[in-house]
Design a protein around this motif. Structure first.
Motif, PDB file in Angstrom:
ATOM      1  N   LEU A   1      16.496 101.412  30.501  1.00 59.24           N
ATOM      2  CA  LEU A   1      17.209 100.789  31.618  1.00 59.24           C
ATOM      3  C   LEU A   1      16.885 101.488  32.921  1.00 59.24           C
ATOM      4  O   LEU A   1      16.736 100.853  33.967  1.00 59.24           O
ATOM      5  CB  LEU A   1      18.725 100.842  31.363  1.00 59.24           C
ATOM      6  N   VAL A   2      16.738 102.810  32.857  1.00 59.70           N
ATOM      7  CA  VAL A   2      16.506 103.592  34.066  1.00 59.70           C
ATOM      8  C   VAL A   2      15.058 103.491  34.528  1.00 59.70           C
ATOM      9  O   VAL A   2      14.780 103.264  35.699  1.00 59.70           O
ATOM     10  CB  VAL A   2      16.884 105.072  33.823  1.00 59.70           C
ATOM     11  N   LYS A   3      14.119 103.633  33.603  1.00 55.05           N
ATOM     12  CA  LYS A   3      12.715 103.745  34.023  1.00 55.05           C
ATOM     13  C   LYS A   3      11.939 102.436  33.948  1.00 55.05           C
ATOM     14  O   LYS A   3      10.782 102.389  34.382  1.00 55.05           O
ATOM     15  CB  LYS A   3      12.006 104.806  33.181  1.00 55.05           C
ATOM     16  N   ALA A   4      12.554 101.374  33.450  1.00 57.71           N
ATOM     17  CA  ALA A   4      11.875 100.077  33.399  1.00 57.71           C
ATOM     18  C   ALA A   4      11.860  99.439  34.786  1.00 57.71           C
ATOM     19  O   ALA A   4      12.367  99.996  35.763  1.00 57.71           O
ATOM     20  CB  ALA A   4      12.565  99.169  32.390  1.00 57.71           C
ATOM     21  N   GLY A   5      11.301  98.229  34.878  1.00 55.72           N
ATOM     22  CA  GLY A   5      11.197  97.544  36.156  1.00 55.72           C
ATOM     23  C   GLY A   5      12.511  96.932  36.599  1.00 55.72           C
ATOM     24  O   GLY A   5      13.480  96.854  35.836  1.00 55.72           O
ATOM     25  N   PRO A   6      12.582  96.474  37.853  1.00 55.50           N
ATOM     26  CA  PRO A   6      13.815  95.904  38.404  1.00 55.50           C
ATOM     27  C   PRO A   6      14.362  94.721  37.617  1.00 55.50           C
ATOM     28  O   PRO A   6      15.580  94.534  37.560  1.00 55.50           O
ATOM     29  CB  PRO A   6      13.393  95.469  39.823  1.00 55.50           C
ATOM     30  N   ALA A   7      13.483  93.919  37.003  1.00 54.51           N
ATOM     31  CA  ALA A   7      13.943  92.744  36.247  1.00 54.51           C
ATOM     32  C   ALA A   7      14.883  93.144  35.122  1.00 54.51           C
ATOM     33  O   ALA A   7      15.838  92.416  34.808  1.00 54.51           O
ATOM     34  CB  ALA A   7      12.749  91.972  35.695  1.00 54.51           C
ATOM     35  N   VAL A   8      14.640  94.300  34.507  1.00 58.44           N
ATOM     36  CA  VAL A   8      15.499  94.777  33.414  1.00 58.44           C
ATOM     37  C   VAL A   8      16.895  95.084  33.933  1.00 58.44           C
ATOM     38  O   VAL A   8      17.904  94.751  33.306  1.00 58.44           O
ATOM     39  CB  VAL A   8      14.876  96.025  32.748  1.00 58.44           C
ATOM     40  N   ARG A   9      16.974  95.700  35.097  1.00 63.22           N
ATOM     41  CA  ARG A   9      18.279  96.056  35.654  1.00 63.22           C
ATOM     42  C   ARG A   9      19.012  94.830  36.202  1.00 63.22           C
ATOM     43  O   ARG A   9      20.236  94.763  36.128  1.00 63.22           O
ATOM     44  CB  ARG A   9      18.109  97.133  36.733  1.00 63.22           C
ATOM     45  N   ARG A  10      18.273  93.855  36.717  1.00 66.35           N
ATOM     46  CA  ARG A  10      18.931  92.607  37.125  1.00 66.35           C
ATOM     47  C   ARG A  10      19.499  91.884  35.915  1.00 66.35           C
ATOM     48  O   ARG A  10      20.621  91.353  35.951  1.00 66.35           O
ATOM     49  CB  ARG A  10      17.932  91.704  37.862  1.00 66.35           C
ATOM     50  N   HIS A  11      18.732  91.867  34.828  1.00 66.01           N
ATOM     51  CA  HIS A  11      19.213  91.237  33.592  1.00 66.01           C
ATOM     52  C   HIS A  11      20.454  91.960  33.088  1.00 66.01           C
ATOM     53  O   HIS A  11      21.418  91.323  32.639  1.00 66.01           O
ATOM     54  CB  HIS A  11      18.109  91.268  32.532  1.00 66.01           C
ATOM     55  N   PHE A  12      20.441  93.283  33.166  1.00 64.85           N
ATOM     56  CA  PHE A  12      21.594  94.082  32.757  1.00 64.85           C
ATOM     57  C   PHE A  12      22.832  93.694  33.561  1.00 64.85           C
ATOM     58  O   PHE A  12      23.909  93.470  32.996  1.00 64.85           O
ATOM     59  CB  PHE A  12      21.264  95.565  32.952  1.00 64.85           C
ATOM     60  N   MET A  13      22.699  93.594  34.872  1.00 64.35           N
ATOM     61  CA  MET A  13      23.850  93.240  35.713  1.00 64.35           C
ATOM     62  C   MET A  13      24.365  91.844  35.385  1.00 64.35           C
ATOM     63  O   MET A  13      25.577  91.641  35.228  1.00 64.35           O
ATOM     64  CB  MET A  13      23.465  93.339  37.195  1.00 64.35           C
ATOM     65  N   ASP A  14      23.460  90.879  35.277  1.00 58.74           N
ATOM     66  CA  ASP A  14      23.886  89.503  35.003  1.00 58.74           C
ATOM     67  C   ASP A  14      24.564  89.386  33.645  1.00 58.74           C
ATOM     68  O   ASP A  14      25.566  88.691  33.489  1.00 58.74           O
ATOM     69  CB  ASP A  14      22.688  88.553  35.074  1.00 58.74           C
ATOM     70  N   LEU A  15      24.015  90.082  32.664  1.00 60.46           N
ATOM     71  CA  LEU A  15      24.558  90.010  31.303  1.00 60.46           C
ATOM     72  C   LEU A  15      25.944  90.616  31.223  1.00 60.46           C
ATOM     73  O   LEU A  15      26.890  89.991  30.715  1.00 60.46           O
ATOM     74  CB  LEU A  15      23.611  90.728  30.340  1.00 60.46           C
ATOM     75  N   GLU A  16      26.100  91.802  31.737  1.00 60.08           N
ATOM     76  CA  GLU A  16      27.369  92.514  31.598  1.00 60.08           C
ATOM     77  C   GLU A  16      28.447  91.935  32.522  1.00 60.08           C
ATOM     78  O   GLU A  16      29.589  91.743  32.102  1.00 60.08           O
ATOM     79  CB  GLU A  16      27.178  94.009  31.869  1.00 60.08           C
ATOM     80  N   PHE A  17      28.103  91.651  33.756  1.00 56.04           N
ATOM     81  CA  PHE A  17      29.102  91.141  34.683  1.00 56.04           C
ATOM     82  C   PHE A  17      29.497  89.710  34.328  1.00 56.04           C
ATOM     83  O   PHE A  17      30.623  89.283  34.589  1.00 56.04           O
ATOM     84  CB  PHE A  17      28.588  91.220  36.119  1.00 56.04           C
ATOM     85  N   GLY A  18      28.570  88.966  33.714  1.00 53.22           N
ATOM     86  CA  GLY A  18      28.881  87.606  33.279  1.00 53.22           C
ATOM     87  C   GLY A  18      29.937  87.561  32.201  1.00 53.22           C
ATOM     88  O   GLY A  18      30.722  86.604  32.107  1.00 53.22           O
ATOM     89  N   GLN A  19      29.985  88.607  31.360  1.00 55.14           N
ATOM     90  CA  GLN A  19      31.023  88.674  30.328  1.00 55.14           C
ATOM     91  C   GLN A  19      32.398  88.939  30.939  1.00 55.14           C
ATOM     92  O   GLN A  19      33.415  88.539  30.391  1.00 55.14           O
ATOM     93  CB  GLN A  19      30.705  89.782  29.324  1.00 55.14           C
ATOM     94  N   MET A  20      32.414  89.630  32.066  1.00 57.23           N
ATOM     95  CA  MET A  20      33.678  90.021  32.680  1.00 57.23           C
ATOM     96  C   MET A  20      34.233  88.956  33.611  1.00 57.23           C
ATOM     97  O   MET A  20      35.416  88.983  33.951  1.00 57.23           O
ATOM     98  CB  MET A  20      33.487  91.326  33.472  1.00 57.23           C
ATOM     99  N   SER A  21      33.380  88.046  34.048  1.00 52.07           N
ATOM    100  CA  SER A  21      33.809  87.057  35.034  1.00 52.07           C
ATOM    101  C   SER A  21      33.139  85.713  34.766  1.00 52.07           C
ATOM    102  O   SER A  21      31.915  85.597  34.891  1.00 52.07           O
ATOM    103  CB  SER A  21      33.463  87.544  36.451  1.00 52.07           C
ATOM    104  N   ASN A  22      33.932  84.711  34.420  1.00 54.40           N
ATOM    105  CA  ASN A  22      33.383  83.367  34.240  1.00 54.40           C
ATOM    106  C   ASN A  22      32.804  82.838  35.552  1.00 54.40           C
ATOM    107  O   ASN A  22      31.827  82.080  35.547  1.00 54.40           O
ATOM    108  CB  ASN A  22      34.474  82.413  33.735  1.00 54.40           C
ATOM    109  N   LYS A  23      33.407  83.226  36.660  1.00 55.24           N
ATOM    110  CA  LYS A  23      32.900  82.790  37.964  1.00 55.24           C
ATOM    111  C   LYS A  23      31.504  83.344  38.201  1.00 55.24           C
ATOM    112  O   LYS A  23      30.601  82.618  38.663  1.00 55.24           O
ATOM    113  CB  LYS A  23      33.850  83.243  39.075  1.00 55.24           C
TER     114      LYS A  23
END
Length: 391
Positions: free
Chosen positions: A123-145
């Motif tokens: 997560l730390v050393k991979a490219g930006p796409a991995v971290r964007r996917h991480f944010m969308d995946l985790e925050f999407g579980q917390m907020s339907n909006k």
């Protein structure tokens, strides 16, 4: 939040399996390629309607079948919710309390999971796409909006990119429609950027405490949300919308030349700073792994803060990638806190680090057997006898 029961029908190498899980640590032990990770994948898919290992749903269906079915019973603070998910060539159907959901975004969030696998250490050393996917995946579980806006943004972005390509090839010349698409992308993008900034601020708070504990207070972890618009402390969606729309409008010619949208949350990144140095670029492997572990453990507390329920934690053979100190911190942090599913090929060292004995399931060839106390006692006696003979 506890997954009390899981049923798999024609999922991967499982023909038909029903299993009851313990609220604490559930250890799935077996040799490689026997179905341990497939079982974790089933829990993940039941929560998020898709796999964390493949984007092709057909791979989830047993090769001899036309449909795979996952169902489970999720115990929450106030009630117990039955979930059901069907995979077929026609698509996916999801049910909550036996009622089919018109949109998958209405289903996601009934069961929250966090998965931690060896690849997540990148997560730390991979490219930006991995971290964007991480944010969308985790925050999407917390907020339907957030989940809904993210899906709508991807649709609007795809439409705008297609139109930019048409303008580049001279198949279209109507820039008024481009402005309409730009407005949609800016409006949805602003919602995503503001939500990400707010979630990251809270995630950083939890991660800093954990990182400080692991590093014995020698290191301080900070997050930096790298986006193309200026983010003030008093962050407002309208301000971000205006700033993003201005970027898109000013750079129409450049984007037409590229045939793609160059501004928006799909280009953002998350930078991790340890003692004010970019750990992606300048951190040691140990610092990078500590950062990844801190972020993953911080998700547990953030989900509890945002949803009122602790998530289910999936640890897919990750202990083998962590040294003893990080293993100990991970296992100590989860005890008596979250329901955990842990895959491993060996129990060595795990039970010693847990206050309460884990529930152990042995997996072989797509079958699962729960170990009983008698089984454990027999194995212990055999180990003692073997040890005596060796001596």
């Amino acid at each position: 939040m506890i997954l009390k029961q899981l049923h798999l029908h024609n999922f991967r190498n499982y023909d038909d399996l029903t299993v009851d899980f313990a609220p604490g640590v559930n250890v799935l032990i077996g040799e490689n390629a026997q179905g341990k990770t497939n079982l974790l994948e089933a829990v993940y898919a039941l929560a998020l309607t898709r796999s964390h290992r493949t984007s092709n749903d057909r791979e989830l269906i047993n090769w001899q079948a036309h449909e795979a079915v996952l169902s489970g019973s999720v115990e929450k603070r106030t009630d117990t919710v039955p979930l059901e998910l069907h995979f077929s060539a026609k698509g996916k159907k999801a049910k909550v309390n036996h009622l089919e959901q018109s949109r998958l975004s209405q289903y996601v969030g009934q069961l929250n999971v966090i998965v931690f696998a060896p690849e997540d250490l990148s997560l730390v050393k991979a490219g930006p796409a991995v971290r964007r996917h991480f944010m969308d995946l985790e925050f999407g579980q917390m907020s339907n909006k957030y989940l809904y806006n993210s899906g709508q943004y991807k649709t609007a972005l795809r439409q705008r990119n297609e139109y930019l390509k048409q303008l580049r090839s001279r198949r279209q010349s109507d820039r008024v429609f481009l402005q309409v698409l730009s407005d949609q992308v800016a409006a949805l993008g602003a919602e995503i950027i503001v939500a990400r900034a707010a979630f990251l601020k809270q995630l950083e708070k939890w991660a800093q405490v954990i990182h400080g504990d692991i590093s014995l207070q020698k290191e301080q972890l900070r997050f930096q949300y790298a986006t193309q618009v200026t983010l003030d402390d008093d962050l407002k969606v309208e301000d971000v919308y205006q700033a993003l729309l201005e970027l898109l409008t000013k750079n129409e010619d450049r984007e037409i030349d590229h045939g793609s949208t160059l501004y928006g949350p799909h280009r953002d990144d998350l930078i991790f700073l340890v003692n004010d140095k970019n750990v992606q670029t300048y951190g040691s492997q140990g610092q990078q792994r500590t950062t990844a572990l801190s972020v993953k453990l911080a998700e547990i507390d953030l989900m509890k803060e945002q949803t009122g329920e602790y998530p289910v934690l999936l640890l897919d053979d990750v202990l083998s990638e962590l040294d003893d100190d990080r293993q100990t911190h991970l296992l100590t942090a989860i005890q008596n806190k979250v329901q955990t599913f842990l895959t491993t090929t060996s129990l060595s060292g795990i039970a010693r680090q847990l206050i309460n004995a884990p529930t152990i399931f042995r997996i072989a060839h797509g079958t699962l057997e729960k170990e009983t106390e008698e089984t454990n006692e027999t194995k212990t006696d055999e180990q003692v006898d073997s040890s005596s003979e060796t001596e």
